[in-house]
Design a protein around this motif. Structure first.
Motif, mmCIF file in Angstrom:
data_model
loop_
_atom_site.group_PDB
_atom_site.id
_atom_site.type_symbol
_atom_site.label_atom_id
_atom_site.label_comp_id
_atom_site.label_asym_id
_atom_site.label_seq_id
_atom_site.Cartn_x
_atom_site.Cartn_y
_atom_site.Cartn_z
ATOM 1 N N ILE A 250 0.546 -1.385 0.112
ATOM 2 C CA ILE A 250 -0.075 0.031 0.014
ATOM 3 C C ILE A 250 0.710 1.229 0.211
ATOM 4 C CG2 ILE A 250 -1.765 1.407 1.343
ATOM 5 C CD1 ILE A 250 -2.864 -1.248 0.053
ATOM 6 N N SER A 251 1.900 1.317 0.900
ATOM 7 C CA SER A 251 2.811 2.632 0.975
ATOM 8 C C SER A 251 4.300 2.108 0.738
ATOM 9 C CB SER A 251 2.488 2.932 2.404
ATOM 10 O OG SER A 251 3.316 4.028 2.564
ATOM 11 N N PRO A 252 4.616 2.588 -0.469
ATOM 12 C CA PRO A 252 6.055 2.159 -0.937
ATOM 13 C C PRO A 252 7.228 2.786 -0.315
ATOM 14 C CG PRO A 252 5.031 3.338 -2.656
ATOM 15 C CD PRO A 252 3.952 3.089 -1.674
ATOM 16 N N ALA A 253 6.890 4.299 -0.117
ATOM 17 C CA ALA A 253 8.019 5.001 0.439
ATOM 18 C C ALA A 253 7.634 6.400 1.167
ATOM 19 C CB ALA A 253 8.837 5.535 -0.866
ATOM 20 N N GLY A 254 8.601 6.875 1.591
ATOM 21 C CA GLY A 254 8.559 8.307 2.551
ATOM 22 C C GLY A 254 9.736 8.830 2.616
ATOM 23 N N ALA A 255 9.631 10.100 3.095
ATOM 24 C CA ALA A 255 10.969 10.989 3.291
ATOM 25 C C ALA A 255 10.835 11.882 4.378
ATOM 26 C CB ALA A 255 11.241 11.575 1.742
ATOM 27 N N PHE A 256 11.932 12.443 4.896
ATOM 28 C CA PHE A 256 12.033 13.771 5.725
ATOM 29 C C PHE A 256 12.919 14.637 4.980
ATOM 30 C CE2 PHE A 256 11.698 10.118 8.586
ATOM 31 C CZ PHE A 256 10.481 10.515 9.269
ATOM 32 N N HIS A 257 12.551 15.837 4.784
ATOM 33 C CA HIS A 257 13.502 16.755 4.123
ATOM 34 C C HIS A 257 13.658 17.929 5.055
ATOM 35 C CE1 HIS A 257 12.659 14.566 0.328
ATOM 36 N NE2 HIS A 257 13.795 15.092 -0.031
ATOM 37 N N VAL A 258 14.815 18.346 5.007
ATOM 38 C CA VAL A 258 15.026 19.682 6.003
ATOM 39 C C VAL A 258 15.577 20.906 5.105
ATOM 40 C CG1 VAL A 258 16.198 20.587 7.934
ATOM 41 C CG2 VAL A 258 15.326 18.222 7.869
ATOM 42 N N GLU A 259 14.918 21.738 4.875
ATOM 43 C CA GLU A 259 15.439 22.928 4.184
ATOM 44 C C GLU A 259 15.628 24.256 4.902
ATOM 45 O OE1 GLU A 259 13.378 26.108 0.795
ATOM 46 O OE2 GLU A 259 12.503 24.249 1.307
ATOM 47 N N SER A 260 16.977 24.910 4.789
ATOM 48 C CA SER A 260 17.250 26.096 5.758
ATOM 49 C C SER A 260 16.593 27.181 5.293
ATOM 50 C CB SER A 260 18.666 26.229 5.549
ATOM 51 O OG SER A 260 19.111 27.542 6.189
ATOM 52 N N LEU A 261 15.952 28.013 6.101
ATOM 53 C CA LEU A 261 15.199 29.319 5.723
ATOM 54 C C LEU A 261 16.095 30.383 6.132
ATOM 55 C CD1 LEU A 261 11.726 28.082 7.245
ATOM 56 C CD2 LEU A 261 12.546 27.977 5.006
ATOM 57 N N GLY A 262 17.310 30.132 6.684
ATOM 58 C CA GLY A 262 18.206 31.217 7.280
ATOM 59 C C GLY A 262 17.995 31.701 8.643
ATOM 60 N N ASN A 263 18.721 32.317 9.392
ATOM 61 C CA ASN A 263 18.484 32.705 10.839
ATOM 62 C C ASN A 263 18.381 31.700 11.618
ATOM 63 O OD1 ASN A 263 18.883 35.761 9.903
ATOM 64 N ND2 ASN A 263 16.624 35.517 9.145
ATOM 65 N N ASN A 264 19.003 30.698 11.483
ATOM 66 C CA ASN A 264 18.737 29.421 12.347
ATOM 67 C C ASN A 264 17.376 29.032 12.238
ATOM 68 O OD1 ASN A 264 21.603 29.188 13.121
ATOM 69 N ND2 ASN A 264 21.509 30.874 14.439
ATOM 70 N N ARG A 265 16.819 28.876 11.270
ATOM 71 C CA ARG A 265 15.458 28.425 10.993
ATOM 72 C C ARG A 265 15.376 27.318 10.050
ATOM 73 N NH1 ARG A 265 11.339 32.359 9.762
ATOM 74 N NH2 ARG A 265 9.638 31.139 10.877
ATOM 75 N N CYS A 266 14.549 26.434 10.064
ATOM 76 C CA CYS A 266 14.360 25.436 8.948
ATOM 77 C C CYS A 266 13.067 24.824 8.683
ATOM 78 C CB CYS A 266 15.645 24.099 9.069
ATOM 79 S SG CYS A 266 15.067 23.171 10.698
ATOM 80 N N LEU A 267 12.752 24.401 7.554
ATOM 81 C CA LEU A 267 11.371 23.640 7.325
ATOM 82 C C LEU A 267 11.594 22.446 7.266
ATOM 83 C CD1 LEU A 267 8.715 24.401 6.157
ATOM 84 C CD2 LEU A 267 9.374 24.331 3.839
#
Length: 149
Positions: A89-106
């Protein structure tokens, strides 16, 4: 294919997220109240080809899951495939982290499902439970990391 996606802004740098993930098996039960156990059964700490076994409750039912790490780039992403039988049913997943600057991330978590609209139609309750669980994981990770800072 249906892909669930949840994102949260964390007031910590990307490295703080990956430092937390480097201790994933120890941190797993603190991440969400429905998490029971996580352990590496092959390899370690998100090396490509490593296999992680985890147990968690979803909608009151204990789920026993195995994940194989397919791609990893420290500070940016962890991608995995879910192993049989859940991979049907569920083949894959992921965690992504993107810098937003100023010591913040998404921080963004994704989880893909086969059979798209058909899965959504016949498993709507399960999909909603997964959406809620993913949102709570993101919010909990934010609290855990920001309280350390």
């Amino acid at each position: 294919m249906l892909t669930l996606k949840d994102s949260v802004i964390i007031d910590q740098p990307q490295d703080a997220v990956f430092e937390w993930f480097e201790h994933f098996t120890e941190n797993y039960t603190f991440w969400h109240e429905d998490h029971v156990i996580a352990k590496w059964v092959r390899g370690k700490n998100f090396e490509e080809g490593s296999v992680l076994y985890a147990e968690e409750y979803l909608n009151g039912k204990l789920e026993k899951l195995s994940f194989e790490i397919t791609r990893y780039k420290k500070g940016e992403f962890i991608e995995y495939k879910i192993l049989f039988p859940h991979s049907i049913i569920s083949p894959a997943g992921a965690f992504h982290v993107e810098s937003l600057g100023n010591n913040r991330c998404l921080f963004t978590a994704t989880l893909s499902f086969r059979f798209g609209w058909m899965f959504l139609k016949f498993a709507k309750g399960r999909v909603e439970s997964l959406r809620k669980h993913m949102r709570e994981e993101g919010e909990n990770l934010k609290v855990l990391l920001e309280s350390k800072g």
